[in-house]
Design a protein around this motif. Structure first.
Motif, PDB file in Angstrom:
ATOM      1  N   UNK A 255      23.682  44.730  71.897  1.00 22.12           N
ATOM      2  CA  UNK A 255      23.909  44.282  73.268  1.00 22.12           C
ATOM      3  C   UNK A 255      24.009  42.773  73.378  1.00 22.12           C
ATOM      4  N   UNK A 256      24.439  42.341  74.572  1.00 25.52           N
ATOM      5  CA  UNK A 256      24.688  40.918  74.787  1.00 25.52           C
ATOM      6  C   UNK A 256      23.409  40.097  74.928  1.00 25.52           C
ATOM      7  N   UNK A 257      22.510  40.576  75.782  1.00 22.35           N
ATOM      8  CA  UNK A 257      21.389  39.729  76.182  1.00 22.35           C
ATOM      9  C   UNK A 257      20.179  39.975  75.288  1.00 22.35           C
TER      10      UNK A 257
ATOM     11  N   UNK B   3      17.264  43.194  75.730  1.00 20.12           N
ATOM     12  CA  UNK B   3      17.620  44.366  74.938  1.00 20.12           C
ATOM     13  C   UNK B   3      16.474  44.858  74.054  1.00 20.12           C
TER      14      UNK B   3
END
Lengths: 570, 313
Positions: free
Chosen positions: A397-399, A403
């Motif tokens: 995931x991005x964050x 996450x």
């Protein structure tokens, strides 16, 4: 004559556990009409400088040494009342997030005119004329009409233009812009930078441009100060810093920026960053548990096939069907991903990239269309039936801050998928696998007993990767895995992903808004806009010979940053 | 960026607690320390009542009618054996307060626990499942909020009283009271937990768990629940004070614990008959004890809310 001079500035934040020095021995100056770029990574103290200049340090921070002079007057010793006269009238401020730096309850007109009258003491009518003229100057069409509107009626880029107009209201001599384009899409970023450059030149206003983005610096700044851990390590003209950096940190920082023009095999190792770690020698993935992921049966050529995928969200629910509002996030997308390739999806925010990733991994149920994984249809499967397939595909995931479950230890986070899929016969075996995984991602087994908050963003992202690998997947979806990271950390994480991809023979879907990163990572790329897939082609041909108009447009806007790194690698 | 190397965070659980910001804030607010000490003293006295109390007011053998209606020790006719005086039957007031606190605190703690379990469960389900389930649970909560909690407790008590034979009622009165107070308080928990769940369920760690294939029950239990308990703790502390008051009110009105069982409410109720005949201590001292206990718990709860909220720090 210089506009602003900072001499020997030191900013400290007292805390329970001793003083934290955010900035020390800082000496800078800005000339009228000059743009001074301040570049550095998170925690380097960039923003603290801006806040210290305008006297708005967050408590308990305070300036403990040094002096700041603006046009010959000392301003760091002024009291609050006198400082207020400096802010706005002599120093303007542009903040990062245009969503929160405007008052949502007042029209743009009220905010502009109030600021103008407060600072210049002109009549209501003249204030109005000036406000309209300012909006015109920052490139807002129909300023006389739009000035009556509220901030939410403007798009992100337009709002940032209003913020710039607001900073210009008091006719300041100096503007401090703190990450002014970080929250904006690439296409908007280029326009805003052009605008700021033009305004500084025309009005002879000096600017301190604070950013983490070397590309922004290269396109905008006249001179650059590079910050590392609260100190300026190097100052010089932009040309000099980018092409002939002398300090070791600047060199690694610049070489970590993904070059848009070529594909590197690996990013040069960034040695100056402290949590840089390469995997220890002696762990052969081919023979290790992790490498034994070839028990999936015959590998077909095409691993993932998406046909006519459609996703519609209800944005306003109602019991009357005619009153419901919908948003079609993904419209009729078809694509296929071959075994062993890295497929990139690129597009601006809201283009539907992440929605596709979430439909593939089963977080969203598609409205219609089909997703076939290894020849098996996976839409419409129950959770139980899908479990063996879920094991084969994982997501990063991005964050990195949301996450990982902050209440669980790292070893429990990584062991969870192992236990869930019954991949280890005993607790001890699971623990051994966790330790190996931590070694593989370059954290070391001692990280297992810690909690996520004890790690930095890049390290957390490594934990995320370890968790994703724990099911021994053959397909990995990476949703903007590095967009929340500093550029040097990004280089490390991208290197790690590249290594893992080739050693474990992973198939990857790599989602990013950042074209240079896409170029480094992907074999084939799909370009998305407004939920539609516009173009799919080999990475090299996409960059050299784009077919779709929108792709050409995106490539034009891509920061043309070719600095020290390009030469160093050649 | 850091001058002196900061001392490393302690490794053990206890060490981390004494190193935490919460403990730091606690040790620097005398009022909070006082309220914590008072609360803990009450809990300890209640828990160890048979050993702490100077007399056993319910041991008929130790009660002497000759000792009845003695004033507190500092007044004329006071007896050093009975610090706060005695009631009309010769029972030591201090001891009855301690035994009364035992019943009151048991009822309130059990009721808070019941509310918590019910409210957290419904809140988690409501927030995570959403849609129609959410709508139904939250509308029930809205309807219940339209009635005062005390009314609901009285209603339940009345219904049970009507349904059960009289002689059975005395035995289970305490449990009916717990149920009644518990039921009237779950809405707060459910609403708070639902709100936090709505935030948490969209965070990426929950999505990561779903990508692994983990089912909703385990996600709620292992991932979401530990992340929404902070505010629940605060509500529980303040709810405890409310539950003590509710118990006292119901018992005072005669619909709580049977008048023969000592609780804060029954003590005050029994004592008020003697207010005008001059034996004011029979009702005033239990009243003061109740007020002090509730105030202490409330102060502690307020501090906890501020200490756990990083925005107010």
């Amino acid at each position: 004559m210089t506009l602003l001079t900072i001499k020997g500035m030191r900013v400290e934040f007292p805390s329970r556990r001793g003083h934290v020095t955010a900035v020390q021995d800082l000496t800078l100056d800005v000339a009228p009409g000059e743009i001074l770029g301040v570049v550095g990574e998170s925690g380097a103290g960039k923003s603290t400088i801006g806040n210290a200049i305008i006297g708005l340090l967050e408590p308990p921070g305070e300036m403990t040494a040094g002096e700041i002079t603006l046009q010959g007057d000392r301003i760091d010793t002024l009291d609050e009342v006198k400082m207020r006269a400096v802010r706005g009238a002599r120093i303007g401020m542009i903040f990062q997030d245009p969503l929160t730096s405007l008052d949502p309850l007042q029209t743009v007109e009220t905010q502009l005119i109030d600021t103008i009258r407060e600072n210049l003491g002109v009549s209501e009518r003249e204030g109005n004329e000036r406000a309209v003229a300012l909006l015109d100057a920052v490139g807002i069409p129909d300023p006389a009409i739009r000035i009556k509107q509220y901030p939410h009626q403007f798009s992100g880029g337009m709002r940032q233009r209003v913020v710039i107009a607001l900073a210009l209201c008091g006719e300041p001599d100096l503007i401090i812009a703190d990450e002014p384009t970080t929250a904006l899409d690439v296409s908007v970023q280029a326009q805003i930078l052009d605008l700021m450059k033009g305004l500084c030149r025309d009005r002879n206003v000096g600017m301190i441009l604070i950013t983490h983005d070397m590309g922004v610096i290269a396109e905008t700044a006249d001179r650059v100060a590079v910050m590392y851990r609260g100190r300026v390590v190097e100052t010089g003209t932009t040309e000099q810093i980018i092409n002939h950096p002398t300090h070791e940190y600047t060199q690694s920082l610049i070489s970590a920026v993904p070059p848009p023009g070529r594909r590197l095999a690996r990013f040069p190792l960034v040695t100056y960053i402290e949590d840089a770690q390469e995997r220890p020698e002696g762990l052969n993935l081919e023979t290790h548990w992790l490498g034994q992921s070839r028990d999936y049966g015959a590998a077909s050529d095409i691993l993932l096939e998406i046909e006519n995928l459609h996703m519609r969200f209800v944005t306003r629910g109602s019991i009357f069907p005619s009153k419901r509002l919908f948003l079609d996030a993904v419209k009729d997308v078809s694509l296929s991903i071959k075994s062993g390739e890295v497929f990139g999806l690129v597009g601006e925010s809201g283009s539907g990239k992440s929605t596709i990733a979430r439909m593939i991994t089963g977080i969203y149920k598609p409205t219609s269309g089909s997703i076939r994984f290894a020849g098996q249809e996976i839409t419409g499967l129950t959770r139980k039936d899908a479990a063996p397939l879920r094991r084969q595909m994982q997501m990063i995931f991005q964050d990195p801050f949301s996450s990982l479950n902050s209440r669980m230890r790292v070893k429990d986070i990584i062991a969870e998928p192992i236990h869930f899929h019954g991949l280890a016969s005993s607790n001890a075996e699971a623990q051994k696998i966790v330790n190996d995984l931590l070694d593989v991602v370059g954290l070391g087994a001692q990280a297992a007993v810690k909690f996520p908050h004890e790690f930095s963003g890049g390290q957390r992202q490594r934990i995320s990767i370890a968790r994703a690998l724990a099911t021994r997947p053959r397909f990995l979806v990476c949703d903007e895995p590095t967009s929340a990271l500093d550029v040097s950390i990004q280089a490390q994480v991208l290197n790690l992903l590249k290594d893992l991809q080739s050693e474990l023979d992973l198939t990857m879907m790599f989602i990013s808004h950042d074209l240079p990163v896409i170029r480094q990572m992907c074999d084939r790329v799909g370009v998305m806009r407004h939920g539609q897939l516009l173009e799919v082609s080999e990475t090299e041909s996409l960059f050299t010979n784009p077919q779709h108009e929108y792709t050409k447009h995106l490539l034009d806007l891509m920061p043309k940053f070719t600095g020290f790194g390009a030469q160093a690698a050649e | 960026m850091i001058d002196a190397p900061l001392p490393r965070a302690p490794r053990t659980r206890i060490g981390r607690f004494f190193d935490s910001d919460i403990w730091y804030s606690f040790i620097r607010s005398p009022l909070v320390i006082l309220s914590a000490v008072v609360s803990i003293a009450f809990f300890a006295a209640a828990l160890f009542a048979p050993w702490v109390a100077p007399h056993n007011p319910f041991d008929l053998a130790s009660i002497d009618l000759l000792d009845s209606s003695l004033p507190p020790v500092w007044l004329e006719d006071g007896d050093t054996r009975f610090l706060l005086g005695t009631d009309d039957q010769g029972r030591d007031i201090l001891s009855t307060i301690i035994y009364g606190a035992r019943i009151s605190l048991f009822v309130s703690l059990a009721a808070v626990f019941f509310s918590m379990v019910l409210g957290i469960t419904l809140g988690l389900v409501s927030g995570y499942v959403g849609g129609r389930t959410d709508a139904i649970i939250m509308r029930i909560a809205d309807v219940q909020l339209a009635f005062p909690a005390i009314l609901i407790a009285m209603l339940i008590d009345g219904v049970v009283r009507g349904l059960l034979p009289r002689d059975l009622h005395g035995d289970i009165a305490i449990y009916v009271l717990i149920f009644a107070i518990g039921i009237s308080g779950w809405v707060q928990y459910a609403r708070t937990v639902r709100g936090s769940t709505l935030v948490e369920k969209n965070k990426e760690y929950v999505q990561a768990a779903r990508v692994i294939g983990i089912g909703p029950v385990i996600i709620l239990w292992r991932h979401i629940l530990p992340n929404v308990t902070g505010p629940v703790l605060v509500i529980a502390t303040i709810h405890l004070a409310i539950a003590i008051i509710t118990e006292a009110t119901l018992s005072f009105l005669g619909v709580g614990v049977p008048p023969t069982t000592p609780s804060m409410g029954t003590l005050i109720q029994v004592g008020q008959d003697y207010l005008f005949s001059g034996e004011w201590w029979i009702t005033i001292f239990p009243g003061i004890a109740l007020a002090v206990l509730v105030l202490a718990i409330n102060l502690f709860g307020d501090w906890l809310r501020d200490a756990l909220n990083p925005k107010l720090r």
